[in-house]
Structures are given as C-alpha cells and as structure tokens.
Design a protein around this motif. Structure first.
Motif, PDB file in Angstrom:
ATOM      1  N   PHE A   1      41.822  40.120  43.224  1.00  0.00           N
ATOM      2  CA  PHE A   1      40.511  39.832  42.639  1.00  0.00           C
ATOM      3  C   PHE A   1      39.679  41.097  42.486  1.00  0.00           C
ATOM      4  CE2 PHE A   1      35.999  38.785  42.930  1.00  0.00           C
ATOM      5  CZ  PHE A   1      35.873  37.776  41.985  1.00  0.00           C
ATOM      6  N   ASP A   2      39.513  41.861  43.565  1.00  0.00           N
ATOM      7  CA  ASP A   2      38.632  43.031  43.530  1.00  0.00           C
ATOM      8  C   ASP A   2      39.076  44.043  42.490  1.00  0.00           C
ATOM      9  OD1 ASP A   2      37.057  41.928  45.461  1.00  0.00           O
ATOM     10  OD2 ASP A   2      37.329  43.523  46.945  1.00  0.00           O
ATOM     11  N   GLU A   3      40.371  44.290  42.376  1.00  0.00           N
ATOM     12  CA  GLU A   3      40.825  45.315  41.439  1.00  0.00           C
ATOM     13  C   GLU A   3      40.647  44.875  39.990  1.00  0.00           C
ATOM     14  OE1 GLU A   3      45.519  45.117  40.804  1.00  0.00           O
ATOM     15  OE2 GLU A   3      44.981  45.210  42.924  1.00  0.00           O
ATOM     16  N   ARG A   4      40.600  43.573  39.739  1.00  0.00           N
ATOM     17  CA  ARG A   4      40.394  43.085  38.378  1.00  0.00           C
ATOM     18  C   ARG A   4      38.914  42.954  38.013  1.00  0.00           C
ATOM     19  NH1 ARG A   4      43.944  37.867  37.267  1.00  0.00           N
ATOM     20  NH2 ARG A   4      43.040  37.173  39.241  1.00  0.00           N
TER      21      ARG A   4
ATOM     22  N   ARG B   1      44.493  31.713  28.505  1.00  0.00           N
ATOM     23  CA  ARG B   1      45.204  31.869  29.783  1.00  0.00           C
ATOM     24  C   ARG B   1      45.551  33.335  30.024  1.00  0.00           C
ATOM     25  NH1 ARG B   1      49.269  27.510  31.803  1.00  0.00           N
ATOM     26  NH2 ARG B   1      50.508  29.392  32.089  1.00  0.00           N
ATOM     27  N   PRO B   2      45.285  33.850  31.248  1.00  0.00           N
ATOM     28  CA  PRO B   2      45.608  35.254  31.535  1.00  0.00           C
ATOM     29  C   PRO B   2      47.065  35.610  31.262  1.00  0.00           C
ATOM     30  CG  PRO B   2      44.205  34.362  33.249  1.00  0.00           C
ATOM     31  CD  PRO B   2      44.583  33.204  32.360  1.00  0.00           C
ATOM     32  N   ASP B   3      47.995  34.674  31.534  1.00  0.00           N
ATOM     33  CA  ASP B   3      49.407  34.998  31.314  1.00  0.00           C
ATOM     34  C   ASP B   3      49.769  35.023  29.836  1.00  0.00           C
ATOM     35  OD1 ASP B   3      49.282  32.304  30.806  1.00  0.00           O
ATOM     36  OD2 ASP B   3      50.763  31.713  32.299  1.00  0.00           O
ATOM     37  N   GLN B   4      48.837  34.644  28.989  1.00  0.00           N
ATOM     38  CA  GLN B   4      49.028  34.754  27.554  1.00  0.00           C
ATOM     39  C   GLN B   4      48.301  35.971  26.984  1.00  0.00           C
ATOM     40  OE1 GLN B   4      51.018  32.281  25.770  1.00  0.00           O
ATOM     41  NE2 GLN B   4      51.517  32.018  27.946  1.00  0.00           N
ATOM     42  N   ASN B   5      47.647  36.755  27.882  1.00  0.00           N
ATOM     43  CA  ASN B   5      46.838  37.891  27.445  1.00  0.00           C
ATOM     44  C   ASN B   5      47.096  39.128  28.301  1.00  0.00           C
ATOM     45  OD1 ASN B   5      44.793  36.755  25.323  1.00  0.00           O
ATOM     46  ND2 ASN B   5      44.858  35.235  26.962  1.00  0.00           N
ATOM     47  N   GLY B   6      48.347  39.313  28.689  1.00  0.00           N
ATOM     48  CA  GLY B   6      48.696  40.484  29.463  1.00  0.00           C
ATOM     49  C   GLY B   6      48.012  40.563  30.804  1.00  0.00           C
ATOM     50  N   GLY B   7      47.626  39.427  31.359  1.00  0.00           N
ATOM     51  CA  GLY B   7      46.972  39.408  32.659  1.00  0.00           C
ATOM     52  C   GLY B   7      45.486  39.679  32.608  1.00  0.00           C
TER      53      GLY B   7
ATOM     54  N   CYS C   1      30.285  37.371  31.530  1.00  0.00           N
ATOM     55  CA  CYS C   1      31.569  37.551  32.218  1.00  0.00           C
ATOM     56  C   CYS C   1      31.622  38.933  32.857  1.00  0.00           C
ATOM     57  CB  CYS C   1      32.747  37.333  31.266  1.00  0.00           C
ATOM     58  SG  CYS C   1      33.030  38.646  30.066  1.00  0.00           S
ATOM     59  N   TRP C   2      32.361  39.010  33.957  1.00  0.00           N
ATOM     60  CA  TRP C   2      32.431  40.204  34.787  1.00  0.00           C
ATOM     61  C   TRP C   2      33.863  40.692  34.895  1.00  0.00           C
ATOM     62  CZ3 TRP C   2      27.767  42.000  36.526  1.00  0.00           C
ATOM     63  CH2 TRP C   2      26.689  41.109  36.460  1.00  0.00           C
TER      64      TRP C   2
ATOM     65  N   ARG D   1      40.016  45.846  29.146  1.00  0.00           N
ATOM     66  CA  ARG D   1      41.168  45.111  29.671  1.00  0.00           C
ATOM     67  C   ARG D   1      40.820  43.675  30.014  1.00  0.00           C
ATOM     68  NH1 ARG D   1      42.681  46.466  34.370  1.00  0.00           N
ATOM     69  NH2 ARG D   1      41.024  47.907  34.995  1.00  0.00           N
ATOM     70  N   GLY D   2      39.544  43.326  29.984  1.00  0.00           N
ATOM     71  CA  GLY D   2      39.102  41.979  30.315  1.00  0.00           C
ATOM     72  C   GLY D   2      38.682  41.195  29.095  1.00  0.00           C
ATOM     73  N   PHE D   3      37.435  41.362  28.681  1.00  0.00           N
ATOM     74  CA  PHE D   3      36.887  40.554  27.585  1.00  0.00           C
ATOM     75  C   PHE D   3      37.529  40.849  26.235  1.00  0.00           C
ATOM     76  CE2 PHE D   3      33.797  40.315  24.089  1.00  0.00           C
ATOM     77  CZ  PHE D   3      33.538  38.953  24.088  1.00  0.00           C
ATOM     78  N   VAL D   4      37.671  42.113  25.886  1.00  0.00           N
ATOM     79  CA  VAL D   4      38.035  42.485  24.515  1.00  0.00           C
ATOM     80  C   VAL D   4      39.380  41.901  24.070  1.00  0.00           C
ATOM     81  CG1 VAL D   4      38.604  44.423  22.989  1.00  0.00           C
ATOM     82  CG2 VAL D   4      36.572  44.531  24.451  1.00  0.00           C
ATOM     83  N   PRO D   5      40.473  42.036  24.826  1.00  0.00           N
ATOM     84  CA  PRO D   5      41.743  41.484  24.329  1.00  0.00           C
ATOM     85  C   PRO D   5      41.728  39.969  24.184  1.00  0.00           C
ATOM     86  CG  PRO D   5      41.976  42.275  26.591  1.00  0.00           C
ATOM     87  CD  PRO D   5      40.659  42.761  26.099  1.00  0.00           C
TER      88      PRO D   5
END
Length: 440
Positions: free
Chosen positions: A263-266, A353-359, A387-388, A394-398
């Motif tokens: 969690f923290d690293e993401r 889903r994260p597993d559909q977006n490279g995590g 969103c945080w 690597r989070g919102f944009v993809p």
C-alpha cells in the motif's frame, strides 16, 4: 469510477484511524483551575450546561461543572490527529461533509508570504481538528460541537513553484495532466497554486474550518474555486457498508487497503536519500481532483439491467455480474448460455481493475455533489473525484487513458474541472505543512 473509491468500513462509534494505523489518543490537555480536560469540556456539547456567548466565557469553549455534563455522541467526539507521518484526509475514512478549495497567491506574494500562510493554516487546522476554537476572531460556528472527525489537508499546484521561485524543487510527477477525450474543463474551476481539502462528519464543523482557512488567507492568497460535497453519514446504515454514488451504484469495492503490504509504496512517496530537491515530498502523495458531472437524466432512463452492464456489478449489493458477493473476485472470462461475456468487455469495473492496467493503483476518496438544477430541471450533480497515488503517471493517467478508449460509463459522465496537487508528508510536532519545502 465505481470500483476503487475508499469504502466506509467503520461501525457506528468506532474510532477513526490516522494514516498508517490507529490514532493515538494523546494526552488530555487539562483546563486550568478545575481540572476538567479538553475532552471533558467537549463532552458537554449538547448539554444544557454549556455556557454560550456570556461575558464570563473563556476564549475557547466553556463548560458547566462536570456533574451536569452530558457526553458527546461518538460521532462528535471522534478526533483525527493533525501531526503524523502523513497528512490527514488521505487514509482517513470518508466523512459526511466535505469542501475542496483552491487558492492563488496574490500579486506580490512569494515564498515568504506563502510560508507565513502555511504556518497560519497549519496552526488553525491543528486547533480545529482537536475541537478547539480557531484562535483569534473565531466565528463560533462550531462552538457546540466536538471535533467530528474533522481533517484538513494541504497541497501545492504546479504554478505554486514558479510564483515562489522554487521551480528547481518542483517534482516531475506534478507536470500537467494530459488531455483526455472526456474533458470539458472549465479553466476557472481547475488547478490553482494551493489546494485545501476539508472533511468532517458535521456540516457546521466543516464550514467552520472552510471559513477559518479562507479568512487566514488574508492578503497572501485569494480563492480561485471552491466546491462542496457530501457522503452518507456514519451510522446511517444498519451495519458498515460501502457507500453509494448518485447513480445508486455501490462505489468503492476494490480500493487499496492500508493493511496491504504494498500500500505505502503505491500511495505514498518514499524517502529517497541523495535526492535532496525532492526530500520535502517524502511520505507525501499526489492528489488528482476532478469534478465529474453525472448525466443523471440519461442514466436513469436505463433499465437496472442496462445500468449493471455498464458498471459490471449488481446494483443491489455491488457483487460482480459473474456472481458471488461484493468482495468476490470478478471472473472476467465467464460467459452466459449464449457464449457472451457475463461482464461486458467495456464494463467500467472491468476496465478499471488494477490487473487490467499494469497494476496501476490509487486510493479514491471522493465526495458527491449537487449544485441545483438548470432552467430545464437538469441536475448539476455528480462526483468530486479525489484520488491519491505515489505517482499520477503510474496511477491515474494510465487508467483514465484506458477509460477514454471505450468505457461504457463515458456517455453518462462529463469531466468539467481538473487539478493535480503535490501533498507533502505530515507535519511533525512544532512544524507546519510544507516547511521542508519552503524553508529547506
């Protein structure tokens, strides 16, 4: 939008958690003279023994003798800590009321004025989150209330660094977001030098904080835009449940949880020895803020079955269309008797889903909003999306790019405002938020 918002998992009256774990209650500050603690003072809220507006009242909140005290409900007494490793309002459970406000520094204001402003804001936030008066010239709006889970969070926009001569310390992750096909952005309600998020479980407590922050801005900054939001009140359901958005959908099933090992690293920016120009962002996060209007008239014309196909989950309980309960893993390969995918290929829950977006992962912590009706009776309502993540690239944009390419929900929403803000780590005792940037 429906699959990663932070869920409300507290039972009514259960204590809130500070970022990274349970909040320490801390020492009780004993009032002089009669030995009544600050929490005891707050415990008189709602009682007939509270002394209001009298000449003999103390500068803060006055209390009757303890024998006449009636305890606050658990809702009003809950306190979120201001000081800590991370700022409050990121992993704090969503509150019932919220305000988002952006400021621009006034002409002539620079780094010195910004530092003084953040010092004032931090002191005010600390006081109000503890259930105390704001300091000088308190408006008394929240005099009868306890802390009510108030949290105040501060961030810096891309333009802040140029206005304060700190361009060399502006993170690459704060580069402007790319354009998206769903954007219909109002520039006057987007971005800003400074951003403040306020949340509380009492509307007067939330407004009190908003007004105090705006007054503290003084001659240093002016309001650029401000938005008001709400969520379900804690305890409104018979048992803890994931909240619903204004489309009636359960919204928040797959949000990352602080208990998860990565969690923290993401979500939070790590300390990076040797990179002194970015050290001020250690334990901070990046907030993407989007005002997303829901085209409710169009949405409500759909049958429940059609709405469920758009989202990929049952409307009644949030369970995936592939079966099970809300938390059951979605079976993306399951087909019906005709060989068609049970969860449509363009369903919102499938795409996000994260597993559909490279995590790609982000903690979504939104508020709903409603700003009235236009002349034709069309509601101006939707989601104040917040969103945080440790890195929006690597989070919102993809995820948003993928939604742009074929999300079934897109015809029913419109992105009308946007902002990206660097939110530094929490302030230690004796510090103000952003001190390591402004004085480093």
């Amino acid at each position: 939008m429906a699959d990663q918002s932070i869920p409300e998992t507290r039972a009514p009256g259960a204590p809130r958690e500070a970022p990274g774990g349970p909040e320490p209650l801390g020492p009780e500050n004993t009032a002089s003279g009669d030995g009544i603690s600050r929490r005891r003072l707050l415990g008189t809220a709602g009682a007939t023994g509270l002394v209001l507006g009298t000449a003999g009242a103390a500068a803060g909140y006055a209390a009757a003798p303890s024998s006449a005290a009636t305890p606050l409900t658990s809702l009003g007494s809950e306190e979120v800590m201001f000081h800590g490793k991370h700022q409050p309002g990121i992993t704090t459970p969503t509150q019932a009321c919220g305000h988002l406000v952006a400021f621009d520094l006034r002409a002539g204001a620079g780094r010195k004025e910004a530092a003084a402003l953040l010092r004032r804001w931090s002191d005010t936030a600390r006081r109000l989150m503890a259930g105390e008066a704001a300091g000088t010239r308190d408006t008394d709006v929240a005099r009868d209330a306890g802390p009510s889970s108030l949290s105040v969070t501060f961030g810096f926009g891309h333009s802040f660094f140029g206005r304060t001569g700190l361009e060399q310390r502006r993170p690459v992750a704060l580069d402007p977001l790319p354009d998206f096909s769903s954007d219909h952005l109002d520039k006057n309600r987007s971005n800003g030098d400074l951003w403040v998020q306020i949340g509380a479980d009492d509307a007067l407590v939330a407004f009190h904080a908003l007004r105090a922050i705006q007054r503290d801005a003084g001659s240093a900054a002016r309001v650029r835009w401000q938005m008001n939001g709400f969520n379900r009140s804690p305890g409104a359901t018979a048992h803890p449940m994931t909240t619903r958005n204004l489309m009636g959908q359960v919204d928040g099933t797959r949000n990352p949880k602080p208990a998860e090992p990565d969690f923290d690293e993401r979500i939070f920016v790590p300390a990076q020895p040797g990179k002194t120009e970015q050290a001020w962002m250690a334990n901070g996060s990046y907030a993407v803020v989007r005002r997303i209007r829901m085209l409710l008239d169009d949405w409500e014309r759909l049958s429940v079955k059609a709405q469920e196909d758009v989202i990929g989950r049952r409307k009644s309980d949030g369970a995936p269309l592939s079966g099970g309960t809300e938390t059951t893993e979605m079976d993306l390969e399951k087909t019906d008797a005709n060989g068609s995918l049970v969860v449509p290929i363009n369903a919102h829950a499938r795409i996000t889903r994260p597993d559909q977006n490279g995590g790609a992962a982000m903690v979504r912590r939104p508020f709903s909003y409603h700003d009235g009706f236009d002349a034709d009776g069309v509601p101006d309502a939707g989601l104040l999306f917040v969103c945080w993540q440790a890195d929006p690239l690597r989070g919102f944009v993809p995820v948003q790019r993928k939604l742009d390419r074929g999300d079934a929900l897109s015809p029913f929403i419109r992105h009308e405002a946007s902002g990206l803000f660097a939110v530094p780590g929490g302030a230690a005792e004796g510090e103000y938020v952003g001190q390591r940037l402004l004085e480093g």
